[in-house]
Motif scaffolding. Structure first.
Motif, PDB file in Angstrom:
ATOM      1  N   LEU A  20     -15.863  10.447  -2.872  1.00 10.39           N
ATOM      2  CA  LEU A  20     -16.449   9.144  -3.177  1.00 10.39           C
ATOM      3  C   LEU A  20     -16.041   8.722  -4.586  1.00 10.39           C
ATOM      4  CD1 LEU A  20     -20.099   9.652  -1.845  1.00 10.39           C
ATOM      5  CD2 LEU A  20     -18.056   8.916  -0.602  1.00 10.39           C
ATOM      6  N   ARG A  21     -15.691   7.431  -4.721  1.00  7.71           N
ATOM      7  CA  ARG A  21     -15.303   6.924  -6.028  1.00  7.71           C
ATOM      8  C   ARG A  21     -15.485   5.413  -6.091  1.00  7.71           C
ATOM      9  NH1 ARG A  21     -10.500   4.249  -5.608  1.00  7.71           N
ATOM     10  NH2 ARG A  21      -9.082   4.846  -3.929  1.00  7.71           N
ATOM     11  N   LYS A  22     -15.400   4.884  -7.310  1.00 12.45           N
ATOM     12  CA  LYS A  22     -15.403   3.439  -7.490  1.00 12.45           C
ATOM     13  C   LYS A  22     -14.053   2.902  -7.021  1.00 12.45           C
ATOM     14  CE  LYS A  22     -18.590   3.202 -11.387  1.00 12.45           C
ATOM     15  NZ  LYS A  22     -18.795   2.711 -12.757  1.00 12.45           N
ATOM     16  N   PRO A  23     -14.065   1.751  -6.375  1.00 12.90           N
ATOM     17  CA  PRO A  23     -12.793   1.160  -5.948  1.00 12.90           C
ATOM     18  C   PRO A  23     -12.052   0.546  -7.137  1.00 12.90           C
ATOM     19  CG  PRO A  23     -14.568  -0.330  -5.447  1.00 12.90           C
ATOM     20  CD  PRO A  23     -15.204   0.914  -6.010  1.00 12.90           C
ATOM     21  N   ASN A  24     -10.791   0.210  -6.914  1.00 17.37           N
ATOM     22  CA  ASN A  24     -10.036  -0.560  -7.893  1.00 17.37           C
ATOM     23  C   ASN A  24      -9.209  -1.598  -7.142  1.00 17.37           C
ATOM     24  OD1 ASN A  24      -7.371   0.694  -7.290  1.00 17.37           O
ATOM     25  ND2 ASN A  24      -8.394   2.516  -8.093  1.00 17.37           N
ATOM     26  N   ALA A  25      -8.596  -2.499  -7.878  1.00 19.93           N
ATOM     27  CA  ALA A  25      -7.900  -3.630  -7.270  1.00 19.93           C
ATOM     28  C   ALA A  25      -6.804  -3.185  -6.292  1.00 19.93           C
ATOM     29  CB  ALA A  25      -7.317  -4.534  -8.349  1.00 19.93           C
ATOM     30  N   THR A  26      -6.174  -2.058  -6.552  1.00 25.32           N
ATOM     31  CA  THR A  26      -5.110  -1.606  -5.646  1.00 25.32           C
ATOM     32  C   THR A  26      -5.651  -1.139  -4.297  1.00 25.32           C
ATOM     33  OG1 THR A  26      -5.139   0.619  -6.600  1.00 25.32           O
ATOM     34  CG2 THR A  26      -3.557  -0.974  -7.538  1.00 25.32           C
ATOM     35  N   ASP A  27      -6.963  -1.001  -4.161  1.00 28.14           N
ATOM     36  CA  ASP A  27      -7.583  -0.615  -2.890  1.00 28.14           C
ATOM     37  C   ASP A  27      -7.848  -1.805  -1.971  1.00 28.14           C
ATOM     38  OD1 ASP A  27      -7.805   2.129  -3.628  1.00 28.14           O
ATOM     39  OD2 ASP A  27      -9.667   1.693  -4.712  1.00 28.14           O
ATOM     40  N   GLY A  28      -7.681  -3.029  -2.466  1.00 29.00           N
ATOM     41  CA  GLY A  28      -8.069  -4.222  -1.710  1.00 29.00           C
ATOM     42  C   GLY A  28      -7.481  -4.291  -0.312  1.00 29.00           C
ATOM     43  N   ALA A  30      -6.248  -1.849   1.613  1.00 28.54           N
ATOM     44  CA  ALA A  30      -6.753  -0.764   2.470  1.00 28.54           C
ATOM     45  C   ALA A  30      -8.197  -1.025   2.890  1.00 28.54           C
ATOM     46  CB  ALA A  30      -6.633   0.577   1.748  1.00 28.54           C
ATOM     47  N   ILE A  31      -8.992  -1.570   1.986  1.00 28.19           N
ATOM     48  CA  ILE A  31     -10.375  -1.920   2.324  1.00 28.19           C
ATOM     49  C   ILE A  31     -10.375  -2.994   3.397  1.00 28.19           C
ATOM     50  CG2 ILE A  31     -12.471  -3.037   1.445  1.00 28.19           C
ATOM     51  CD1 ILE A  31     -11.784  -1.613  -1.288  1.00 28.19           C
ATOM     52  N   TRP A  32      -9.524  -4.000   3.242  1.00 27.70           N
ATOM     53  CA  TRP A  32      -9.437  -5.086   4.216  1.00 27.70           C
ATOM     54  C   TRP A  32      -9.060  -4.543   5.590  1.00 27.70           C
ATOM     55  CZ3 TRP A  32      -5.345  -7.501   6.940  1.00 27.70           C
ATOM     56  CH2 TRP A  32      -5.688  -8.740   7.512  1.00 27.70           C
ATOM     57  N   GLU A  33      -8.124  -3.611   5.646  1.00 28.96           N
ATOM     58  CA  GLU A  33      -7.718  -2.996   6.931  1.00 28.96           C
ATOM     59  C   GLU A  33      -8.878  -2.216   7.550  1.00 28.96           C
ATOM     60  OE1 GLU A  33      -5.066  -3.351   8.808  1.00 28.96           O
ATOM     61  OE2 GLU A  33      -3.901  -4.553   7.397  1.00 28.96           O
ATOM     62  N   LEU A  34      -9.629  -1.487   6.731  1.00 21.06           N
ATOM     63  CA  LEU A  34     -10.782  -0.727   7.236  1.00 21.06           C
ATOM     64  C   LEU A  34     -11.834  -1.666   7.803  1.00 21.06           C
ATOM     65  CD1 LEU A  34     -12.355   1.949   7.586  1.00 21.06           C
ATOM     66  CD2 LEU A  34     -13.212   1.604   5.242  1.00 21.06           C
ATOM     67  N   VAL A  35     -12.149  -2.726   7.081  1.00 18.99           N
ATOM     68  CA  VAL A  35     -13.149  -3.695   7.554  1.00 18.99           C
ATOM     69  C   VAL A  35     -12.665  -4.344   8.845  1.00 18.99           C
ATOM     70  CG1 VAL A  35     -14.293  -5.896   7.031  1.00 18.99           C
ATOM     71  CG2 VAL A  35     -14.178  -4.101   5.286  1.00 18.99           C
ATOM     72  N   LYS A  36     -11.386  -4.704   8.892  1.00 11.96           N
ATOM     73  CA  LYS A  36     -10.814  -5.332  10.088  1.00 11.96           C
ATOM     74  C   LYS A  36     -10.958  -4.426  11.314  1.00 11.96           C
ATOM     75  CE  LYS A  36      -6.286  -5.868  10.658  1.00 11.96           C
ATOM     76  NZ  LYS A  36      -4.907  -6.344  10.542  1.00 11.96           N
ATOM     77  N   ALA A  37     -10.852  -3.118  11.113  1.00 11.88           N
ATOM     78  CA  ALA A  37     -10.956  -2.154  12.208  1.00 11.88           C
ATOM     79  C   ALA A  37     -12.396  -1.758  12.515  1.00 11.88           C
ATOM     80  CB  ALA A  37     -10.142  -0.902  11.868  1.00 11.88           C
ATOM     81  N   MET A  46      -8.382 -10.844   2.546  1.00 14.88           N
ATOM     82  CA  MET A  46      -7.954  -9.693   1.765  1.00 14.88           C
ATOM     83  C   MET A  46      -8.263  -9.938   0.286  1.00 14.88           C
ATOM     84  SD  MET A  46      -4.246  -7.774   1.500  1.00 14.88           S
ATOM     85  CE  MET A  46      -4.043  -7.684   3.269  1.00 14.88           C
ATOM     86  N   TYR A  47      -8.133 -11.189  -0.139  1.00 12.80           N
ATOM     87  CA  TYR A  47      -8.416 -11.538  -1.524  1.00 12.80           C
ATOM     88  C   TYR A  47      -9.883 -11.276  -1.863  1.00 12.80           C
ATOM     89  CZ  TYR A  47      -8.364 -14.065  -5.930  1.00 12.80           C
ATOM     90  OH  TYR A  47      -8.472 -14.403  -7.251  1.00 12.80           O
ATOM     91  N   ALA A  48     -10.790 -11.570  -0.954  1.00 10.46           N
ATOM     92  CA  ALA A  48     -12.211 -11.306  -1.202  1.00 10.46           C
ATOM     93  C   ALA A  48     -12.446  -9.813  -1.416  1.00 10.46           C
ATOM     94  CB  ALA A  48     -13.072 -11.818  -0.050  1.00 10.46           C
ATOM     95  N   ASN A  49     -11.823  -8.968  -0.593  1.00  7.86           N
ATOM     96  CA  ASN A  49     -11.981  -7.522  -0.765  1.00  7.86           C
ATOM     97  C   ASN A  49     -11.347  -7.051  -2.074  1.00  7.86           C
ATOM     98  OD1 ASN A  49     -11.636  -7.309   2.720  1.00  7.86           O
ATOM     99  ND2 ASN A  49     -13.495  -6.778   1.632  1.00  7.86           N
TER     100      ASN A  49
END
Length: 183
Positions: A20-28, A30-37, A46-49
């Motif tokens: 577990l960690r704090k996210p950073n901008a480069t994760d946006g 991958a986060i968007w893909e996870l939410v999409k799935a 993707m910009y919102a994430n």
């Protein structure tokens, strides 16, 4: 050895837990893909994430396993309120069944940016059994009271295009907050 007790690759218990960690901008992305799935979550841009992972990193969390983001919670402190609002919880298929959602919630509520909140709030549609299960279990584990009421209503707020979202409020007990500060 009988077939019903034979060990297979898929039957081995998992021994590793996601980091577990704090996210950073480069994760946006991958986060968007996870939410999409992760239906039934609403897909943001993707910009919102990316903005969440960058601007709200102190109140969001990612879980990583083998260099892949397998968990995400976005949240923020509600301005002018002593409440932490959880926007989305996503757990990827590779990490389901590990209690990851509760681990992420616990880690978030223990952070200095969140731990003074008296309440945790989130919205859930009535048919989202996984979210109801997660938040009821979290409330039970911390000894918090869970209440809900219709908040964003289907006709009034969504013009009939989305089911009513119920505001779920969980009290974050002072004893729990003291334990979190000590941890």
């Amino acid at each position: 050895m009988p077939k019903d007790i034979m060990q297979t690759e898929t039957s081995k218990p998992r021994t590793r837990q996601p980091f577990l960690r704090k996210p950073n901008a480069t994760d946006g992305a991958a986060i968007w893909e996870l939410v999409k799935a992760s239906e039934p979550l609403d897909r943001n841009s993707m910009y919102a994430n990316l903005i969440q992972a960058d601007h709200f990193r102190d109140t969001c969390i990612v879980a990583e396993l083998d260099d892949e983001i397998v968990g995400w919670i976005s949240g923020h402190m509600i301005p002018g309120d002593d409440a932490f609002f959880v926007w989305q919880v996503a757990v990827g298929e590779a990490a389901r069944g590990l209690g990851l959602g509760k681990r992420m919630l616990s880690a978030l509520t223990a952070r200095k940016e969140v731990r003074d909140a008296a309440l945790l709030k989130t919205t859930i549609t009535k048919d989202n059994a996984a979210s109801w299960g997660l938040f009821r279990s979290f409330a039970r584990d911390i000894g918090g009271e869970l209440r809900d009421e219709p908040h964003f209503e289907k006709e009034t707020h969504f013009d009939g295009a989305h089911d009513t979202e119920h505001m779920v409020t969980i009290t974050l007990d002072g004893n729990v907050k003291a334990m979190q500060r000590a941890a």
